[in-house]
Motif scaffolding. Sequence first.
Motif, PDB file in Angstrom:
ATOM      1  N   LEU A 155     -49.195  51.881  83.019  1.00  0.00           N
ATOM      2  CA  LEU A 155     -50.388  50.591  83.149  1.00  0.00           C
ATOM      3  C   LEU A 155     -52.348  51.479  83.228  1.00  0.00           C
ATOM      4  N   ALA A 156     -52.161  50.850  82.360  1.00  0.00           N
ATOM      5  CA  ALA A 156     -53.651  51.401  81.693  1.00  0.00           C
ATOM      6  C   ALA A 156     -55.061  49.764  82.234  1.00  0.00           C
ATOM      7  N   PRO A 157     -55.907  51.226  82.974  1.00  0.00           N
ATOM      8  CA  PRO A 157     -56.546  49.838  83.344  1.00  0.00           C
ATOM      9  C   PRO A 157     -57.719  49.903  82.480  1.00  0.00           C
ATOM     10  N   THR A 158     -57.915  48.687  81.894  1.00  0.00           N
ATOM     11  CA  THR A 158     -59.628  48.265  81.169  1.00  0.00           C
ATOM     12  C   THR A 158     -60.545  48.766  81.601  1.00  0.00           C
ATOM     13  N   ASP A 159     -61.018  48.927  82.896  1.00  0.00           N
ATOM     14  CA  ASP A 159     -62.353  48.761  83.029  1.00  0.00           C
ATOM     15  C   ASP A 159     -62.624  50.004  83.683  1.00  0.00           C
ATOM     16  N   ASP A 190     -47.634  57.146  57.987  1.00  0.00           N
ATOM     17  CA  ASP A 190     -49.059  55.895  57.799  1.00  0.00           C
ATOM     18  C   ASP A 190     -49.409  55.643  59.307  1.00  0.00           C
ATOM     19  N   ASN A 191     -48.937  54.734  60.055  1.00  0.00           N
ATOM     20  CA  ASN A 191     -49.035  54.962  60.893  1.00  0.00           C
ATOM     21  C   ASN A 191     -49.199  55.856  62.856  1.00  0.00           C
ATOM     22  N   SER A 192     -50.452  57.043  61.816  1.00  0.00           N
ATOM     23  CA  SER A 192     -50.689  57.760  62.544  1.00  0.00           C
ATOM     24  C   SER A 192     -52.190  57.479  62.983  1.00  0.00           C
ATOM     25  N   ARG A 193     -52.656  57.291  64.429  1.00  0.00           N
ATOM     26  CA  ARG A 193     -53.993  57.182  65.017  1.00  0.00           C
ATOM     27  C   ARG A 193     -54.581  58.437  65.224  1.00  0.00           C
ATOM     28  N   LEU A 194     -54.972  58.744  66.100  1.00  0.00           N
ATOM     29  CA  LEU A 194     -55.842  59.664  66.983  1.00  0.00           C
ATOM     30  C   LEU A 194     -55.921  58.613  68.473  1.00  0.00           C
ATOM     31  N   GLY A 195     -55.522  59.588  69.044  1.00  0.00           N
ATOM     32  CA  GLY A 195     -55.440  59.054  70.575  1.00  0.00           C
ATOM     33  C   GLY A 195     -56.222  58.528  71.332  1.00  0.00           C
ATOM     34  N   CYS A 196     -57.652  59.728  70.674  1.00  0.00           N
ATOM     35  CA  CYS A 196     -58.589  59.419  71.527  1.00  0.00           C
ATOM     36  C   CYS A 196     -59.879  57.929  71.216  1.00  0.00           C
ATOM     37  N   GLN A 197     -59.657  58.367  69.966  1.00  0.00           N
ATOM     38  CA  GLN A 197     -60.593  57.073  69.682  1.00  0.00           C
ATOM     39  C   GLN A 197     -59.607  55.517  69.704  1.00  0.00           C
ATOM     40  N   ILE A 198     -58.444  55.274  70.208  1.00  0.00           N
ATOM     41  CA  ILE A 198     -58.100  54.383  70.614  1.00  0.00           C
ATOM     42  C   ILE A 198     -58.362  54.341  72.229  1.00  0.00           C
ATOM     43  N   HIS A 199     -59.429  53.342  72.876  1.00  0.00           N
ATOM     44  CA  HIS A 199     -60.324  52.892  73.635  1.00  0.00           C
ATOM     45  C   HIS A 199     -59.545  51.303  74.025  1.00  0.00           C
ATOM     46  N   ILE A 200     -58.726  51.879  75.655  1.00  0.00           N
ATOM     47  CA  ILE A 200     -57.705  50.658  76.588  1.00  0.00           C
ATOM     48  C   ILE A 200     -58.692  49.798  76.529  1.00  0.00           C
ATOM     49  N   THR A 201     -58.215  48.425  76.073  1.00  0.00           N
ATOM     50  CA  THR A 201     -58.937  47.300  76.466  1.00  0.00           C
ATOM     51  C   THR A 201     -57.657  45.838  76.372  1.00  0.00           C
ATOM     52  N   GLU A 202     -57.773  44.763  77.130  1.00  0.00           N
ATOM     53  CA  GLU A 202     -57.231  44.489  76.686  1.00  0.00           C
ATOM     54  C   GLU A 202     -56.457  43.817  75.453  1.00  0.00           C
ATOM     55  N   ALA A 203     -57.255  43.562  74.745  1.00  0.00           N
ATOM     56  CA  ALA A 203     -56.544  43.287  73.350  1.00  0.00           C
ATOM     57  C   ALA A 203     -55.722  44.787  73.140  1.00  0.00           C
ATOM     58  N   MET A 227     -62.170  38.441  84.339  1.00  0.00           N
ATOM     59  CA  MET A 227     -61.860  40.045  85.475  1.00  0.00           C
ATOM     60  C   MET A 227     -60.781  40.497  84.284  1.00  0.00           C
ATOM     61  N   LEU A 228     -61.185  41.828  84.599  1.00  0.00           N
ATOM     62  CA  LEU A 228     -60.405  42.850  83.078  1.00  0.00           C
ATOM     63  C   LEU A 228     -59.699  42.945  84.565  1.00  0.00           C
ATOM     64  N   GLN A 229     -57.975  43.376  83.802  1.00  0.00           N
ATOM     65  CA  GLN A 229     -56.796  43.762  84.621  1.00  0.00           C
ATOM     66  C   GLN A 229     -56.089  45.497  83.662  1.00  0.00           C
ATOM     67  N   ASP A 230     -55.656  45.571  84.476  1.00  0.00           N
ATOM     68  CA  ASP A 230     -54.330  46.411  84.065  1.00  0.00           C
ATOM     69  C   ASP A 230     -53.396  46.101  82.461  1.00  0.00           C
ATOM     70  N   ILE A 231     -53.227  46.948  81.929  1.00  0.00           N
ATOM     71  CA  ILE A 231     -52.249  45.968  80.919  1.00  0.00           C
ATOM     72  C   ILE A 231     -51.319  47.408  80.309  1.00  0.00           C
ATOM     73  N   THR A 232     -49.768  46.920  80.067  1.00  0.00           N
ATOM     74  CA  THR A 232     -48.789  48.212  80.302  1.00  0.00           C
ATOM     75  C   THR A 232     -49.011  48.374  78.437  1.00  0.00           C
ATOM     76  N   ILE A 233     -48.848  49.458  78.243  1.00  0.00           N
ATOM     77  CA  ILE A 233     -48.613  50.513  77.074  1.00  0.00           C
ATOM     78  C   ILE A 233     -47.491  51.395  77.045  1.00  0.00           C
ATOM     79  N   ASN A 234     -46.547  51.479  76.239  1.00  0.00           N
ATOM     80  CA  ASN A 234     -44.842  52.593  76.211  1.00  0.00           C
ATOM     81  C   ASN A 234     -45.247  53.491  75.088  1.00  0.00           C
ATOM     82  N   ILE A 235     -45.472  54.707  76.162  1.00  0.00           N
ATOM     83  CA  ILE A 235     -45.636  55.850  75.270  1.00  0.00           C
ATOM     84  C   ILE A 235     -44.381  56.562  75.176  1.00  0.00           C
TER      85      ILE A 235
END
Length: 110
Positions: free
Chosen positions: A20-24, A85-98, A1-9
């Motif tokens: 809290l970020a939904p993974t579904d 060096d640690n730059s990413r585009l937020g639109c390209q990081i999809h929210i998954t449990e991983a 079952m998918l669940q919400d994950i925690t992300i610090n922004i």
Amino acid sequence: MLQDITINITDREGITHEVLAPTDMNMSIMELVRAYELVPEGTIGICGGMAMCASCQCYVLNEVKLPEKSAEEEAMLQEAFNVKDNSRLGCQIHITEAIGGLKIELAPET
């Protein structure tokens, strides 16, 4: 079952938000920032999440395994400002449990 994950922004004012970020819902980090209204409207995701503007650039602050950068993301980051060096585009990081526990800082607007 998918669940919400925690992300610090950490927003552009230096304030860290634990969200809290939904993974579904197939959301990206850029959409999560918009949903929580962590930046003024119209200042992030200007291209609609197509990796064409870098308004959602963020810095990854911890060792969470993220998908590799696409050629489009690499190309956009080569043209963006304030890239690290640690730059990413937020639109390209999809929210998954991983990516649970991810810590990011939003790049400056200009």
